[in-house]
Structure formats: C-alpha cells, structure tokens
Design a protein around this motif. Sequence first.
Motif, PDB file in Angstrom:
ATOM      1  N   GLU A   1     -28.674   2.491 -21.703  1.00 47.80           N
ATOM      2  CA  GLU A   1     -29.893   1.693 -21.495  1.00 47.80           C
ATOM      3  C   GLU A   1     -30.754   2.284 -20.384  1.00 47.80           C
ATOM      4  N   ARG A   2     -30.072   2.807 -19.360  1.00 45.59           N
ATOM      5  CA  ARG A   2     -30.835   3.316 -18.217  1.00 45.59           C
ATOM      6  C   ARG A   2     -31.583   4.606 -18.567  1.00 45.59           C
ATOM      7  N   ILE A   3     -31.006   5.462 -19.408  1.00 41.78           N
ATOM      8  CA  ILE A   3     -31.742   6.707 -19.714  1.00 41.78           C
ATOM      9  C   ILE A   3     -33.003   6.353 -20.505  1.00 41.78           C
TER      10      ILE A   3
ATOM     11  N   ASN B   1     -37.488  12.987  -8.760  1.00 46.21           N
ATOM     12  CA  ASN B   1     -37.049  12.185  -7.609  1.00 46.21           C
ATOM     13  C   ASN B   1     -36.076  12.962  -6.736  1.00 46.21           C
ATOM     14  N   TYR B   2     -35.293  13.805  -7.391  1.00 49.75           N
ATOM     15  CA  TYR B   2     -34.253  14.533  -6.659  1.00 49.75           C
ATOM     16  C   TYR B   2     -34.865  15.736  -5.964  1.00 49.75           C
ATOM     17  N   ALA B   3     -35.778  16.415  -6.661  1.00 49.54           N
ATOM     18  CA  ALA B   3     -36.480  17.547  -6.047  1.00 49.54           C
ATOM     19  C   ALA B   3     -37.191  17.081  -4.774  1.00 49.54           C
TER      20      ALA B   3
ATOM     21  N   ALA C   1     -29.254   5.938  -0.679  1.00 49.79           N
ATOM     22  CA  ALA C   1     -29.075   7.329  -0.235  1.00 49.79           C
ATOM     23  C   ALA C   1     -29.383   8.269  -1.403  1.00 49.79           C
ATOM     24  N   GLY C   2     -29.144   9.560  -1.236  1.00 52.76           N
ATOM     25  CA  GLY C   2     -29.532  10.581  -2.213  1.00 52.76           C
ATOM     26  C   GLY C   2     -29.152  10.246  -3.644  1.00 52.76           C
ATOM     27  N   THR C   3     -27.864  10.058  -3.901  1.00 52.37           N
ATOM     28  CA  THR C   3     -27.423   9.688  -5.253  1.00 52.37           C
ATOM     29  C   THR C   3     -26.473   8.491  -5.169  1.00 52.37           C
ATOM     30  N   MET C   4     -26.747   7.611  -4.213  1.00 53.25           N
ATOM     31  CA  MET C   4     -25.863   6.453  -4.033  1.00 53.25           C
ATOM     32  C   MET C   4     -26.653   5.222  -3.597  1.00 53.25           C
ATOM     33  N   ASN C   5     -26.217   4.077  -4.049  1.00 58.30           N
ATOM     34  CA  ASN C   5     -26.686   2.826  -3.461  1.00 58.30           C
ATOM     35  C   ASN C   5     -25.857   2.602  -2.186  1.00 58.30           C
ATOM     36  N   VAL C   6     -26.360   1.753  -1.296  1.00 57.60           N
ATOM     37  CA  VAL C   6     -25.693   1.629   0.000  1.00 57.60           C
ATOM     38  C   VAL C   6     -25.296   0.169   0.278  1.00 57.60           C
TER      39      VAL C   6
ATOM     40  N   ILE D   1     -35.656   1.514  -6.320  1.00 55.11           N
ATOM     41  CA  ILE D   1     -34.212   1.744  -6.176  1.00 55.11           C
ATOM     42  C   ILE D   1     -33.565   1.877  -7.541  1.00 55.11           C
ATOM     43  N   LEU D   2     -32.656   2.829  -7.661  1.00 54.48           N
ATOM     44  CA  LEU D   2     -31.942   2.979  -8.932  1.00 54.48           C
ATOM     45  C   LEU D   2     -30.925   1.840  -9.076  1.00 54.48           C
ATOM     46  N   ASP D   3     -30.909   1.258 -10.267  1.00 50.33           N
ATOM     47  CA  ASP D   3     -29.985   0.152 -10.559  1.00 50.33           C
ATOM     48  C   ASP D   3     -28.620   0.766 -10.887  1.00 50.33           C
TER      49      ASP D   3
ATOM     50  N   THR E   1     -22.261   1.631 -10.367  1.00 50.94           N
ATOM     51  CA  THR E   1     -21.222   1.392  -9.361  1.00 50.94           C
ATOM     52  C   THR E   1     -21.625   0.205  -8.491  1.00 50.94           C
ATOM     53  N   ARG E   2     -22.886   0.162  -8.088  1.00 53.76           N
ATOM     54  CA  ARG E   2     -23.380  -0.948  -7.274  1.00 53.76           C
ATOM     55  C   ARG E   2     -23.138  -2.286  -7.954  1.00 53.76           C
ATOM     56  N   LYS E   3     -23.556  -2.386  -9.232  1.00 56.12           N
ATOM     57  CA  LYS E   3     -23.421  -3.691  -9.882  1.00 56.12           C
ATOM     58  C   LYS E   3     -21.953  -4.039 -10.106  1.00 56.12           C
TER      59      LYS E   3
ATOM     60  N   ALA F   1     -22.312   4.101  -2.819  1.00 58.30           N
ATOM     61  CA  ALA F   1     -21.605   3.832  -4.079  1.00 58.30           C
ATOM     62  C   ALA F   1     -22.351   4.503  -5.220  1.00 58.30           C
ATOM     63  N   GLY F   2     -21.632   5.349  -5.967  1.00 61.51           N
ATOM     64  CA  GLY F   2     -22.260   6.038  -7.110  1.00 61.51           C
ATOM     65  C   GLY F   2     -21.195   6.730  -7.942  1.00 61.51           C
ATOM     66  N   THR F   3     -21.551   7.091  -9.149  1.00 62.49           N
ATOM     67  CA  THR F   3     -20.576   7.662 -10.086  1.00 62.49           C
ATOM     68  C   THR F   3     -19.883   8.912  -9.539  1.00 62.49           C
TER      69      THR F   3
HETATM   70  C1  LIG Z   1     -30.819   7.609  -6.585  1.00 62.66           C
HETATM   71  C2  LIG Z   1     -29.486   7.112  -7.007  1.00 62.66           C
HETATM   72  N1  LIG Z   1     -29.045   5.926  -6.551  1.00 62.66           N
HETATM   73  C3  LIG Z   1     -27.867   5.408  -6.928  1.00 62.66           C
HETATM   74  C4  LIG Z   1     -27.029   6.088  -7.801  1.00 62.66           C
HETATM   75  C5  LIG Z   1     -25.732   5.477  -8.229  1.00 62.66           C
HETATM   76  O1  LIG Z   1     -25.790   5.071  -9.563  1.00 62.66           O
HETATM   77  P1  LIG Z   1     -24.478   4.999 -10.469  1.00 62.66           P
HETATM   78  O2  LIG Z   1     -23.544   4.083  -9.760  1.00 62.66           O
HETATM   79  O3  LIG Z   1     -24.954   4.422 -11.760  1.00 62.66           O
HETATM   80  O4  LIG Z   1     -23.951   6.375 -10.565  1.00 62.66           O
HETATM   81  C6  LIG Z   1     -27.424   7.343  -8.287  1.00 62.66           C
HETATM   82  C7  LIG Z   1     -26.564   8.092  -9.213  1.00 62.66           C
HETATM   83  O5  LIG Z   1     -26.688   7.987 -10.392  1.00 62.66           O
HETATM   84  C8  LIG Z   1     -28.683   7.854  -7.898  1.00 62.66           C
HETATM   85  O6  LIG Z   1     -29.096   9.045  -8.355  1.00 62.66           O
END
Ligand SMILES: Cc1ncc(COP(=O)(O)O)c(C=O)c1O
Length: 357
Positions: free
Chosen positions: A96-98, A200-202, A233-238, A255-257, A260-262, A300-302
């Motif tokens: 769903e997220r993609i 977003n990452y670049a 954070a970069g690829t993580m919720n906090v 913020i990315l949903d 792992t966070r949920k 928290a992230g994958t």
């Molecule tokens: C910006 C960002 N925030 C949070 C996350 C954590 O998301 P998820 O737990 O779905 O991996 C990620 C990684 O996908 C991310 O890139």
Amino acid sequence: MAIHTDKISVETSETSKINTVDFSNLDFGRVFTDHMFVCDYEDGKWQNPKIMPYQAMTFEPSARVFHYGQAVFEGMKAYKDDDGKVFLFRPKQNFERINKSSGRLAMPAFPEDYFFEGLETLLKLDNDWIKPGVGNSLYLRPFVIATEPAISASPASMYRFMIICSPAKSYYNSAVRVLIADHYSRSANGGVGAAKAAGNYAAQFYPTSLAQKKGFQQVVWTDADTHTLLEEAGTMNVFFRVNDKLITAPTSDRILDGVTRKSIIQLAEDLGITCEVRPVTVAEIKEAAKDGSLKEIFGAGTAAVISPISAFEHQDELFEISSVDAEDSYAKLFKQTLLNIQHNLSEDKHGWRYEVK
Ligand SMILES: Cc1ncc(COP(=O)(O)O)c(C=O)c1O
C-alpha cells in the motif's frame, strides 16, 4: 525448483552465484540474489511481468527518472524459520505504501496481484538465499522508475517496477549518536516526506555528512517551519522513553508511516506500556535529559529493527544517555519481541506474519 504461475513468465538463471557469497560477512545491500522481478508500464497499463536473472539493464539517457527523479521504493524483509518456512512481515503495508508514494509522484499504482505473485515467485526461486536464524534475512527492494525517454518536465507515460533482493545480516548494532537538525530539513508541509521517494534520501546525504564530520552518525530531523519538533531519523522513526512512558511523533505529510513504528505502538499497548503519539518538542526532551527522566531514545525501521541512541546534540549542547545499555531497556524488549514474531518464534496475535508457500 519448478515454479508455476499464471501471470508471470519466468526465465531462470543457469548458474547461481550463491557459492561465491560469504554469508557470515555481508556488507548491507551489496550482494544480490540470482533473480529479479520486472514489469513495465506502457500504453496505460502494467504489462509483461517477468522474473529473469539479475542483470544490468540499459535505459536511454533521456529516461525521465534521470532528470526529474520520478522514483519511489520500498524496503522489506523475508525471514526463514528452522523448519525452512519463509515469512514476510506485514507485506500489505509495503504494497500500500509504494502505491501511496507513487501517487504522490504522479506515478501509476502497481497491481496487488502482480506485486504478491512477483514477490513470492522470486522468493521461491531464490529460497536458498534466505538463511534461517534470528538476525538473518533477505532484504527486498521493490522500486519504480520513470523510463520514458523524454525530457520535458512532466510525468512519464512509461515506468518500470522491479524487485531485487539482497541477503542481510543484522550485526550487533552499537548505539548511534545523533545530531538534532536546526537548519536543514528533509521534508516540509505539503511536500513528499511521507512518500518513500528516492529524492528524500539524496536530500539528506549532505546534511548527514556534515553531522558525521562532527562525530554523529545520523541526523534527527525537526519540522521545517520551526525546528522545534522532533520528527524522524534518516531511515527510522524515533521513540523517546521518558520515565516509563514512550512518546513518538504522529505521522503527517512530513513523516514516513513506518511499519516498525506502527508495530511498536501496537506492541506497547499489548505489553501495557503507555505510548503517546503526539508532537514531541526538542525542549521537552532536553529538559527530560537534564532532569534524568529521559531513559532512552531509539530509532525503529525495517533495516536495523531498533537502533538505540546513546547521545544527542542540539545547538552545541550535548546530552549523553547513560542508561542506553540497560538490560531492561525498551529498545531490547521491542527488538526481541519483533524478531521473535518475524522469525516465527512466538505467537503472532495480530496476524502480521505472512507465510510464502
Ligand atoms: C524516512 C524513513 N522513516 C522511517 C522508516 C521506517 O519505516 P519501516 O519501519 O516501514 O521500515 C524508513 C524506512 O523505510 C524511512 O526511510
């Protein structure tokens, strides 16, 4: 292995690279499995889904992705238990997220049947690349790029969806030191922060490199308007633990949903831990660090599951979190609880595991 699928054509690799890979010594995201899934969008529809040997591809230099960054991606993992059963963790969330990310970048949604059939067929073919044992996984990278060869600044009419897979090992990840952003931003109201958009990452690399020069591995982003709210954070919720309570920012355009966070929010409820989902101010966390009530911060992230944070700096004030290694930390508790569910070692009362049969 014989693979039968109604929808997807499969061309298997004649040889496997698997014997050249040292699975005990993997650098994240550098080694890829033998196969990949590819599907093209043309004439207004997704067509010709296929699995083929992992290989380089050619694109015209005018492909729109190179010019306007129409590119989105996902990150998920497959796990194997000791009986050889393979599981995904909440894969529908990634599906769903993609599509949500694609929608935000004016890209077409990918069909659910192709997504799951492609992914599962790929995992069956590359099954030997998924190693059992907690900490081992196969990282899965679905992504979509605009392939149309045309450089006017408008959305493409041709796209490619792909899934590539990379074996991953979660090392004992030592705690990270973070810098709280007070100038640069990763996202803004009405922007693309909630999409997993490549750009977003670049945009984070340069400010993160400045933080790294100061001895911090990551940046914790704040809201672009005021830089007073702690976001992610970069690829993580906090998450922040103040005394025995957890606090995490609400999701928004910025913020990315995170999956792992949920999951942590739900597990906290199951475990009887109060988790407040509300704006978190830099000021309150600094105050809590000063009066000793700040016990933990973790990402928290994958990729890392949970990443404990041992120190943070904000406007030249440095705070060390001495309780980061405590045996009874929430970071350890949530990491173990999540890993046990992911690896089929504990009850899965929310139906998060998805078996690939
Ligand atoms: C910006 C960002 N925030 C949070 C996350 C954590 O998301 P998820 O737990 O779905 O991996 C990620 C990684 O996908 C991310 O890139």
